[in-house]
Design an enzyme around this catalytic site. Structure first.
Site, short mmCIF file in Angstrom:
data_model
loop_
_atom_site.label_atom_id
_atom_site.label_comp_id
_atom_site.label_asym_id
_atom_site.label_seq_id
_atom_site.Cartn_x
_atom_site.Cartn_y
_atom_site.Cartn_z
N ASP A 31 -4.67 10.23 0.03
CA ASP A 31 -2.21 10.77 -0.33
C ASP A 31 -1.87 11.67 0.91
O ASP A 31 -1.17 11.41 0.94
CB ASP A 31 -2.10 10.62 -1.94
CG ASP A 31 -0.66 10.28 -2.42
OD1 ASP A 31 -0.64 9.53 -1.93
OD2 ASP A 31 -0.09 11.41 -3.83
N ARG A 37 2.03 11.08 11.26
CA ARG A 37 2.15 12.24 12.23
C ARG A 37 0.92 11.99 13.75
O ARG A 37 1.76 11.63 14.66
CB ARG A 37 2.91 13.00 11.69
CG ARG A 37 3.51 13.67 10.99
CD ARG A 37 3.56 14.88 10.22
NE ARG A 37 3.13 15.54 9.86
CZ ARG A 37 3.14 15.11 8.35
NH1 ARG A 37 4.41 14.09 7.78
NH2 ARG A 37 2.43 15.25 7.57
N ASP A 46 -2.62 10.56 4.49
CA ASP A 46 -2.14 9.61 5.35
C ASP A 46 -0.99 9.70 6.12
O ASP A 46 -0.54 8.96 7.03
CB ASP A 46 -1.46 8.36 4.01
CG ASP A 46 -0.37 9.14 3.24
OD1 ASP A 46 -0.51 10.10 3.31
OD2 ASP A 46 -0.41 7.91 1.92
N ASN A 102 -0.89 3.49 6.01
CA ASN A 102 -1.33 2.28 4.87
C ASN A 102 -1.87 2.17 4.05
O ASN A 102 -2.70 1.98 2.89
CB ASN A 102 -0.07 1.50 4.86
CG ASN A 102 1.65 2.16 4.82
OD1 ASN A 102 1.52 3.83 4.43
ND2 ASN A 102 2.05 0.98 5.53
N ASP A 131 3.57 5.09 -0.10
CA ASP A 131 3.17 6.39 -0.61
C ASP A 131 3.48 6.41 -2.48
O ASP A 131 2.45 6.58 -2.83
CB ASP A 131 2.59 6.98 0.49
CG ASP A 131 2.76 7.99 0.06
OD1 ASP A 131 2.29 8.79 -0.96
OD2 ASP A 131 2.14 9.36 0.73
N HIS A 132 4.47 6.61 -2.11
CA HIS A 132 5.43 6.65 -3.63
C HIS A 132 5.14 6.09 -4.95
O HIS A 132 4.87 5.82 -5.47
CB HIS A 132 6.51 6.87 -3.61
CG HIS A 132 6.87 8.43 -2.39
ND1 HIS A 132 8.06 8.89 -2.64
CD2 HIS A 132 5.62 9.14 -2.81
CE1 HIS A 132 7.24 10.04 -1.82
NE2 HIS A 132 6.92 10.24 -1.84
N ASP A 188 1.33 5.60 -5.35
CA ASP A 188 1.29 6.52 -6.98
C ASP A 188 2.06 6.35 -7.89
O ASP A 188 1.59 6.39 -9.15
CB ASP A 188 2.16 8.20 -5.85
CG ASP A 188 1.48 8.62 -5.02
OD1 ASP A 188 0.50 9.21 -4.67
OD2 ASP A 188 2.72 9.57 -4.23
#
Length: 403
Positions: free
Chosen positions: A105, A113, A108, A58, A126-127, A130
């Site tokens: 973007d 993972r 991340d 993040n 994340d979104h 965006d």
């Protein structure tokens, strides 16, 4: 850690029972872009390997947004009229900022993972970032093309909000993020960065040149070729949204509804609030009594809509993650709906004018309200999810070692 079911969390519909759906949530995406699958995928993986293993995903996402904010600050300082021309390095910095944002973007998720910290909070964060970037990225593109505080400039600034909304609406129903063969996060970013680089080389005045002066066109397109690129720009991006993006969102949602034996028509009612707000934005900015564009307040407007629109999509994303009903309205829509009444209909029909200064104060107040409301909401939701999943938002939690 015991989950605290507070009043403010219940107000946001994020109680213990609602958050229980996060345990079973699994992120799914489909990216058909040849560029991302065969070229950029390797680049993103390489960059991800350069990230320190202790760096939270993040934080990477947030750093990308900071680059966009730096670009916006540069606009305010060097080309506040959104026309310019500014110094050449400025346009190259815009390209670097947007490309860095896009890279981070995409990195991340790979970092999540690598560190074993993938979670529903990562998708929301994340979104959500965006969504905040939609109007800001469009504003930077507007400045790079020298569109200024005009109708085409406002359209360029705001159109990505509709694309983001339709993708978020699609994901809510299909539970999968679909990115087509030609999509905004990949090809769209590449085109935007290319525009910025060309503006740095030739200056933003190049977009006032005829299309045929920039690219070769066959003779039967000569009439189009003689038109300035900036005059064609709105048509190009409108076509991209209405014919290359939106139809596929609709098709995917219709397919999933049919497979579930659910009616299709009701889902289109979910467009009504966003459609109404879009209409209100048009009526507001197009009003002869409004000074948002005529007095060069498009930057302020874009920053305000960043938070107002960001609240719309993040609410849908949260509903998707927690399996809640589709959220139609947010309180941040109210000032947008009221604005055309104040700055178009009252002065135009009843001759009740509040003056240009009042509209500027209204816009600043809207920005302040939207910013505070959004950040307070984000704090409540992030803390609730972190507490429920026993994770941290901006650091990687180290398991406690037991003897």
């Amino acid at each position: 850690m015991a989950f605290k079911d507070t009043m403010e969390r219940r107000a946001e519909l994020i109680d213990y029972e609602t958050l229980s759906h996060l345990r079973s949530y699994k992120y799914q995406s489909v990216d058909k872009s040849f560029i991302s699958r065969y070229i950029l995928k390797h680049y993103w993986s390489y960059v991800a390997e350069l990230m320190p293993i202790w760096l939270a995903p993040n934080v990477i996402t947030l750093l990308g947004l900071i680059f966009i904010y730096i670009n916006v600050i540069c606009i305010i300082i060097f080309i506040p009229d959104l026309v310019g021309p500014g110094p050449s390095w400025l346009y190259f910095s815009f390209a670097a900022g947007l490309w860095t944002y896009s890279t981070l973007d995409n990195v991340d998720g790979k970092q999540a993972r690598r560190t074993g910290t993938s979670s529903p909070l990562g998708e929301l964060f994340d979104h959500g970032i965006d969504s905040l970037n939609c109007t800001l990225g469009g504003l930077i593109e507007c400045a790079c093309m020298g569109l200024g505080p005009t109708g085409p400039g406002a359209f360029t600034t705001l159109i990505s909000c509709l694309a983001m909304f339709s993708s978020t609406w699609e994901t809510y129903h299909t539970h999968t993020l679909y990115l087509g063969y030609f999509n905004g996060p990949t090809e769209g970013i590449i085109i935007a960065v290319s525009v910025m680089i060309l503006s740095g080389i030739y200056g933003p005045g190049i977009w006032q040149s005829a299309l045929s002066d920039i690219v070769w066109l066959p003779s039967f397109l000569s009439s189009i070729g003689q038109m300035p690129v900036r005059d064609l720009w709105v048509s190009i991006i409108a076509f991209a949204f209405f014919f290359a993006h939106l139809p596929f969102c609709v098709i995917n949602v219709c397919k999933i509804r049919q497979s579930q034996n659910k009616p299709i028509a009701p889902v289109f009612m979910e467009w009504f609030p966003m459609t109404l707000c879009s209409l209100c934005v048009y009526l507001w900015l197009d009003s002869p009594h409004s000074v948002v564009l005529s007095n060069n307040h498009l930057v302020l407007f874009a920053m305000t809509m960043s938070f107002a629109f960001g609240r719309v999509t993040t609410k849908i994303i949260l509903a998707h993650l927690t399996k809640q009903a589709f959220p139609y309205w947010t309180v941040l829509m109210i000032p947008t709906i009221i604005a055309p009444i104040l700055f178009r209909f009252l002065p135009g029909i009843l001759y009740i004018s509040f003056g240009s200064q009042f509209e500027v104060i209204y816009l600043w107040a809207y920005l302040l309200f939207a910013t505070i409301y959004y950040l307070l909401w984000a704090r409540v939701v992030i803390n609730a999810i972190c507490e429920y999943l026993d994770i941290n938002c901006f650091t990687i939690k180290t398991p406690i070692k037991t003897k």
